[in-house]
Write a protein that holds these residues in place. Structure first.
Motif, mmCIF file in Angstrom:
data_model
loop_
_atom_site.group_PDB
_atom_site.id
_atom_site.type_symbol
_atom_site.label_atom_id
_atom_site.label_comp_id
_atom_site.label_asym_id
_atom_site.label_seq_id
_atom_site.Cartn_x
_atom_site.Cartn_y
_atom_site.Cartn_z
ATOM 1 N N HIS A 139 0.827 -1.208 0.000
ATOM 2 C CA HIS A 139 0.000 0.000 0.000
ATOM 3 C C HIS A 139 0.856 1.250 0.000
ATOM 4 C CE1 HIS A 139 -3.102 -2.675 2.251
ATOM 5 N NE2 HIS A 139 -3.053 -2.947 0.973
ATOM 6 N N GLU A 147 3.691 1.709 -1.395
ATOM 7 C CA GLU A 147 4.194 1.952 -2.744
ATOM 8 C C GLU A 147 3.143 2.716 -3.559
ATOM 9 O OE1 GLU A 147 5.732 -1.629 -4.420
ATOM 10 O OE2 GLU A 147 6.161 -0.709 -6.353
ATOM 11 N N ALA A 148 1.885 2.290 -3.433
ATOM 12 C CA ALA A 148 0.816 2.957 -4.174
ATOM 13 C C ALA A 148 0.670 4.409 -3.729
ATOM 14 C CB ALA A 148 -0.497 2.203 -3.990
ATOM 15 N N VAL A 149 0.722 4.646 -2.421
ATOM 16 C CA VAL A 149 0.533 6.014 -1.918
ATOM 17 C C VAL A 149 1.732 6.890 -2.271
ATOM 18 C CG1 VAL A 149 0.337 7.410 0.169
ATOM 19 C CG2 VAL A 149 -0.980 5.314 -0.052
ATOM 20 N N LEU A 150 2.939 6.340 -2.115
ATOM 21 C CA LEU A 150 4.134 7.153 -2.344
ATOM 22 C C LEU A 150 4.403 7.401 -3.826
ATOM 23 C CD1 LEU A 150 6.451 5.695 0.421
ATOM 24 C CD2 LEU A 150 5.270 7.894 0.390
ATOM 25 N N SER A 151 3.701 6.688 -4.708
ATOM 26 C CA SER A 151 3.859 7.000 -6.132
ATOM 27 C C SER A 151 2.916 8.125 -6.537
ATOM 28 C CB SER A 151 3.598 5.762 -6.978
ATOM 29 O OG SER A 151 2.223 5.452 -6.978
ATOM 30 N N ARG A 192 7.226 11.125 1.557
ATOM 31 C CA ARG A 192 7.434 10.149 2.624
ATOM 32 C C ARG A 192 7.144 10.758 3.990
ATOM 33 N NH1 ARG A 192 12.565 6.343 1.025
ATOM 34 N NH2 ARG A 192 11.975 6.068 -1.131
ATOM 35 N N ARG A 213 13.584 8.494 5.085
ATOM 36 C CA ARG A 213 13.738 9.334 3.894
ATOM 37 C C ARG A 213 14.804 8.780 2.945
ATOM 38 N NH1 ARG A 213 13.692 10.886 -0.134
ATOM 39 N NH2 ARG A 213 13.824 12.935 -1.098
ATOM 40 N N ARG A 214 15.803 8.105 3.520
ATOM 41 C CA ARG A 214 16.940 7.683 2.716
ATOM 42 C C ARG A 214 16.836 6.257 2.185
ATOM 43 N NH1 ARG A 214 21.304 10.582 3.162
ATOM 44 N NH2 ARG A 214 22.635 8.778 2.774
ATOM 45 N N ARG A 215 15.914 5.478 2.712
ATOM 46 C CA ARG A 215 15.991 4.044 2.401
ATOM 47 C C ARG A 215 15.068 3.634 1.243
ATOM 48 N NH1 ARG A 215 11.926 0.839 4.355
ATOM 49 N NH2 ARG A 215 10.650 1.535 6.103
ATOM 50 N N ASN A 216 15.231 2.350 0.830
ATOM 51 C CA ASN A 216 14.383 1.773 -0.207
ATOM 52 C C ASN A 216 12.993 1.498 0.358
ATOM 53 O OD1 ASN A 216 16.532 1.616 -1.992
ATOM 54 N ND2 ASN A 216 17.055 -0.469 -1.382
ATOM 55 N N ILE A 217 11.991 1.699 -0.505
ATOM 56 C CA ILE A 217 10.633 1.291 -0.146
ATOM 57 C C ILE A 217 10.074 0.505 -1.329
ATOM 58 C CG2 ILE A 217 8.281 2.036 0.308
ATOM 59 C CD1 ILE A 217 9.359 4.408 1.770
ATOM 60 N N PRO A 218 9.690 -0.731 -1.199
ATOM 61 C CA PRO A 218 9.755 -1.546 0.014
ATOM 62 C C PRO A 218 11.166 -2.068 0.277
ATOM 63 C CG PRO A 218 8.894 -2.850 -1.796
ATOM 64 C CD PRO A 218 9.109 -1.457 -2.330
ATOM 65 N N LEU A 220 11.264 5.573 -5.224
ATOM 66 C CA LEU A 220 11.042 4.689 -4.078
ATOM 67 C C LEU A 220 12.354 4.058 -3.656
ATOM 68 C CD1 LEU A 220 7.767 2.960 -5.280
ATOM 69 C CD2 LEU A 220 7.981 4.581 -3.406
ATOM 70 N N MET A 221 13.272 3.917 -4.643
ATOM 71 C CA MET A 221 14.580 3.354 -4.332
ATOM 72 C C MET A 221 15.638 4.280 -4.922
ATOM 73 S SD MET A 221 14.091 -0.684 -4.843
ATOM 74 C CE MET A 221 13.062 -1.610 -3.703
ATOM 75 N N ARG A 222 16.790 4.276 -4.301
ATOM 76 C CA ARG A 222 17.865 5.144 -4.764
ATOM 77 C C ARG A 222 18.889 4.306 -5.525
ATOM 78 N NH1 ARG A 222 20.411 10.155 -1.754
ATOM 79 N NH2 ARG A 222 20.380 8.900 0.131
ATOM 80 N N TRP A 245 14.542 11.197 -7.379
ATOM 81 C CA TRP A 245 14.729 10.997 -5.935
ATOM 82 C C TRP A 245 14.414 12.270 -5.164
ATOM 83 C CZ3 TRP A 245 15.159 7.110 -2.612
ATOM 84 C CH2 TRP A 245 15.637 7.381 -1.317
ATOM 85 N N HIS A 261 5.471 13.344 -9.192
ATOM 86 C CA HIS A 261 4.377 12.377 -9.095
ATOM 87 C C HIS A 261 3.023 12.976 -9.439
ATOM 88 C CE1 HIS A 261 6.838 9.558 -6.264
ATOM 89 N NE2 HIS A 261 7.292 9.614 -7.490
ATOM 90 N N THR A 270 -2.225 -4.661 -4.389
ATOM 91 C CA THR A 270 -2.975 -5.033 -3.192
ATOM 92 C C THR A 270 -3.806 -3.828 -2.794
ATOM 93 O OG1 THR A 270 -1.183 -4.290 -1.770
ATOM 94 C CG2 THR A 270 -1.234 -6.624 -2.304
ATOM 95 N N TRP A 328 -6.448 -1.854 0.094
ATOM 96 C CA TRP A 328 -6.799 -1.823 1.515
ATOM 97 C C TRP A 328 -8.036 -2.687 1.699
ATOM 98 C CZ3 TRP A 328 -4.958 2.526 -0.992
ATOM 99 C CH2 TRP A 328 -3.773 3.072 -0.469
ATOM 100 N N LEU A 385 -6.635 7.440 -4.549
ATOM 101 C CA LEU A 385 -5.355 7.547 -5.248
ATOM 102 C C LEU A 385 -5.376 8.718 -6.229
ATOM 103 C CD1 LEU A 385 -4.458 3.799 -5.870
ATOM 104 C CD2 LEU A 385 -3.439 5.381 -4.231
#
Ligand SMILES: Nc1ncnc2c1ncn2[C@@H]1O[C@H](COP(=O)(O)OP(=O)(O)OP(=O)(O)O)[C@@H](O)[C@H]1O
Ligand SMILES: [Mg+2]
Lengths: 523, 297
Positions: free
Chosen positions: A372, A374-378, A383, A517-522, B53-55, B69, B76, B87, B89, B101
């Motif tokens: 979820h 991932e969907a919201v943060l796109s 974050r 803020r710095r890490r991978n999601i997921p 989402l990833m760096r 980033w 977005h 998936t 909710w 969304l």
């Protein structure tokens, strides 16, 4: 029940660390009490004195249950009175983890398609958990015998824990059938445990006074097992009652299982609105947290009513009992006694609120793992906004539930000072925040190990349960943020520790957020 | 033409595992770009980097002219994403998820939502946990397609859709394409879909780009397979450059030939004398199979 044996082995493989951990750890705790009680009360007279005061202290009876004798064994078994609640919790969670949680995750479908019978999974989870309970009891019995305690009593003491594990394994099996999500199954199970606890407390405390409600203990499995009275009467017929209950619960779960479809609960799904009336990150966070918040608020209000109601009998005992008035006077008079009772319950309530805060924080990790996040943060949600809107409820939720508890306590104890009681509850908040902030830190920096966020509350509980009894060093007690909270009402209200704890919480939260803020999601 | 997606030499490591190892991906504004590769090739990882989402650990990447980033939130607003694993909710209905969304992205077109619900035949009143896999996919698709955005990033968007719905999806994307201002990055395992929709495509394997170009470009990389009955022995044909997998059985030959070597090979056949000839046109399937299986360089 084809395949049950194989599934038992699968459970043991998956739980090869956690299961032995709680079986051994919980089994060994009471043995630690023996030496400390011997050290604290070396003579018979001292033990009798202590038992007399404790047996009529409503706060103690609330936490540990009724106390009838003064032998060393009886004191230890009584002081371990909170242990059944922990054993029950472990049993509930284990059964649900290997039934509904697997089914929800789709793993059951894989297994169900193989050559295993319909009931094999439920049977395997129940068997494993019950055997774990019995092993816990055996560890406890062996450890007590090792301390030179009487054989009969030690067996009864072990049986108390084993029976608790079995009974609540059965309860967990039933709740796992009710809803389609493991999370709701866990919530219902924990509520059931809470009700059992409340019934036991209600009955036991009533027995201190006029006894009109003492039957309440007899409708709670937690009440039954404590009525074995190890080292005292060693009464066995509550054990028979508990075994019958376990069989009935397992049978009920098996019947419910055949009545429902795979993957479904008993309650049918209904249609909802075709469009949303909301559309902000905050509204989404509210949607995710409101169930938790409302549930915990109701629970805390109930807890407050009990603690407050019991406060009355603390005083009754003080005024009724001629023999005890002397002791109470030495302890600082009746006011001081009531004050220390409320300060003590406030500490317990704070720790429970911390569990809620950790659970609410880990919702973020759930959201990440289910995809979820991932969907919201796109979308155009950052974050910080995503985590921040959730943390709003993590920080404010405990304030709401603590207020509810304080108000309910004051309401149920009208002769007390509502402001002071409420203050005693609310000063726990900074300590609660520190534990929540540690969860944020884990989530931000070591997301895959987020579950370690449960370690701090567990440690604080351990410190609360054994710290004073075992007379551990002050530095060990100081680890728990709750040690630093002012004891209100009655104690000195100093702001310094509260400010320090709040700052610490803020710092930990900020560090966790920076990590997020710095890490991978997921991740 | 400006590039909607411009990634060069992208590197992404997960601990010991190197998921992307110098990947290049260039998507021009207004095109539908196919993104292909075997399982675990790094498609989803690339998309997650594009979404901030990833760096990434190396190389450079820009999305809609910005840094994915650091400028994630602003970018977005201009894109919509359909994740590979949808998936929902469990307690929100499909309609609520679509609205939510859309609004989080900055707004959605209610008329378009209604139209898409109709075309995809989705009941928006069901709770997330009660949808089938295909219907969950539809919820995510409608949520993405009903926003008016410049860029659509679709990670295996039709997995789980029935053929009828797959057809609807193609129609919708073709309509978008006709508007001309929407860019689509489409990761997919379905070659017919890629063939029907994409202007250009990029094939990756083991985190590296192995081919990129238009379908026609790529067809040139494929081989025509030829079976013939000959009047005499085909001397020298087997050793001709561009001829592969040569098999001779009495007077019958069977071989694959590169597009460039087609003419000399046919001349050779004519010299020998041809009694019958079957030629199979270059198929994308073969190209992909060959690209997917190629040994590491
Ligand atoms: N969070 C992660 N941690 C470790 N390794 C990862 C992680 N995410 C992806 N990988 C690895 O990176 C590689 C690329 O994975 P990715 O999901 O991008 O493949 P994909 O091309 O999308 O495959 P598919 O077609 O199956 O969807 C795989 O080897 C995968 O195991
Ligand atoms: Mg993928």
């Amino acid at each position: 029940m084809t395949g049950t044996g194989k599934l038992v082995r699968l459970i043991l493989r998956r739980d090869r660390i956690v299961l032995p951990l709680w079986v051994v750890l919980l089994g060994l705790i009471p043995a630690g009490y023996v030496a400390s009680f011997e050290g604290l009360f070396p003579t018979e007279a001292e033990r009798v004195n202590y038992a007399q005061v404790s047996a009529s202290n409503a706060g103690f009876v609330t936490l540990y249950g009724p106390l009838h004798g003064s032998s060393l064994g009886e004191l230890v078994a009584w002081r371990a009175g909170f242990l059944p609640v922990l054993v029950a919790l472990c049993a509930l969670l284990t059964v649900i983890r290997h039934t509904r949680a697997d089914e929800e995750a789709g793993r059951t479908e894989l297994i169900g398609a193989a050559a295993v019978s319909r009931h094999a999974q439920l049977a395997a989870a129940l068997i494993t958990t019950c055997v774990a309970g019995v092993l816990l009891g055996a560890v406890l019995t062996a450890a007590m015998l090792g301390q030179g305690m009487p054989a009969m009593g030690s067996v009864a003491f072990g049986a108390e824990m084993a029976l608790t594990g079995c009974a609540f394994a059965g309860v967990g099996a039933i709740t796992a059938q009710l809803t389609s999500s493991a999370r709701s199954a866990r919530s219902i199970a924990v509520v059931a445990l809470g009700v059992a606890f409340v019934l036991r407390v209600g009955g036991d405390v009533s027995a201190l006074g006029n006894g009109s409600l003492s039957w309440l203990s007899w409708v709670s499995p937690l009440g039954w097992v404590q009525h074995l009275f190890p080292y005292g009467v060693n009464d066995w017929w509550p054990a028979v009652l508990t075994i019958l209950f376990t069989i009935a619960a397992a049978g009920t779960a098996a019947v419910l299982l055949t009545r429902r479809d795979f993957g479904a609960g008993l309650l049918p799904a209904r249609l909802g609105p075709a469009s949303a009336s909301f559309g902000s990150p905050f509204a989404l966070a509210w949607h995710l947290h409101r169930g938790l918040l409302l549930g915990w608020t109701a629970g805390f209000a109930l807890l407050g009513l009990i603690f407050g109601g019991v406060g009355g009998s603390v005083l009754d005992i003080a005024s009724d009992n001629e023999g005890l008035s002397d002791i109470f006077a030495r302890l600082g008079g009746s006011t001081a006694l009531v004050d220390s009772y409320f300060a003590g319950t406030a500490g317990i309530v704070g720790l429970i609120a911390a569990c809620y805060a950790v659970q609410a924080t880990l919702r973020l990790r759930d959201e990440e793992q289910t995809g979820h996040a991932e969907a919201v943060l796109s979308t155009a949600v950052s974050r910080y906004t995503w985590a921040g809107t959730n943390l709003f409820f993590v920080l404010l939720g405990p304030a709401v539930v603590l207020t509810a508890e304080g108000l309910a306590t004051g309401l149920a104890y009208p002769q007390g000072d509502l402001g002071a009681i409420l203050a005693g509850t609310l000063v726990q908040l900074p300590a609660v925040w520190v534990l929540a902030a540690l969860a944020v830190l884990a989530f931000g920096l070591i997301p895959r190990l987020s579950a370690v966020a449960w370690a701090p509350p567990a440690l604080c509980l351990l410190i609360l349960l054994v710290g004073q009894t075992l007379q551990l060093d002050q530095w060990f007690l100081d680890i728990s943020p709750f040690t630093h909270v002012p004891h209100l009402p009655g104690g000195d209200a100093t702001a310094t520790p509260l400010i320090a704890l709040t700052l610490l919480a803020a710092l930990l939260t900020a560090t966790g957020m920076a990590g997020l803020r710095r890490r991978n999601i997921p991740a | 033409m400006t590039e909607a997606i411009d990634a060069t030499g992208l590197v992404k490591r997960f601990g010991q595992v190197t998921a992307l190892d110098g990947l290049d991906l260039h998507v021009a504004t207004g095109e539908v770009h196919g993104f292909l590769g075997p399982n675990g090739a790094g498609k989803t990882t690339t998309i997650r980097i594009l979404l901030g989402l990833m760096r990434h650990n190396g190389g450079s990447v820009s999305l809609l002219g910005g840094n994915p980033w650091t400028e994630a939130t602003a970018l977005h607003r201009r894109l919509a994403y359909v994740p590979g694993d949808v998936t929902l909710w469990p307690t929100l209905t499909g309609g609520e998820v679509i609205d939510l969304l859309g609004r989080l992205r900055g707004g959605l077109d209610a008329k378009r939502k209604a139209d898409l619900l109709e075309r995809f035949q989705l009941d928006p009143r069901k709770k997330g946990r009660t949808y089938s896999k295909g219907n969950r996919q539809k919820v995510a698709l409608i949520a993405a397609l009903s926003s008016d955005v410049e860029l659509l990033i679709l990670d295996e968007p039709t997995s789980g859709l029935d053929p009828l719905m797959e057809e609807v999806f193609r129609e919708v994307i073709l309509e978008e394409k006709r508007r001309g201002d929407r860019t689509v990055l489409l990761s997919s395992h379905i070659l017919a879909e890629v063939e029907a929709l994409c202007d250009r495509l990029t094939i990756i394997r083991d985190g590296r780009t192995v081919e990129t170009g238009t379908l026609t470009d790529l067809r040139h990389l494929t081989r025509t397979s030829i079976q013939a009955e000959l009047a005499g022995p085909p001397d020298g044909l087997a050793t001709l450059t561009g001829v592969h997998d040569f098999q001779l059985d009495h007077d019958r030959v069977r071989f694959d030939v590169d597009t460039e070597a087609l003419e000399p090979a046919l001349q050779k056949l004519v010299q020998v004398g041809v009694r019958s000839l079957v030629s199979q046109p270059p198929s994308l399937e073969e190209l992909f199979l060959r690209q997917y299986q190629k040994a590491d360089r």
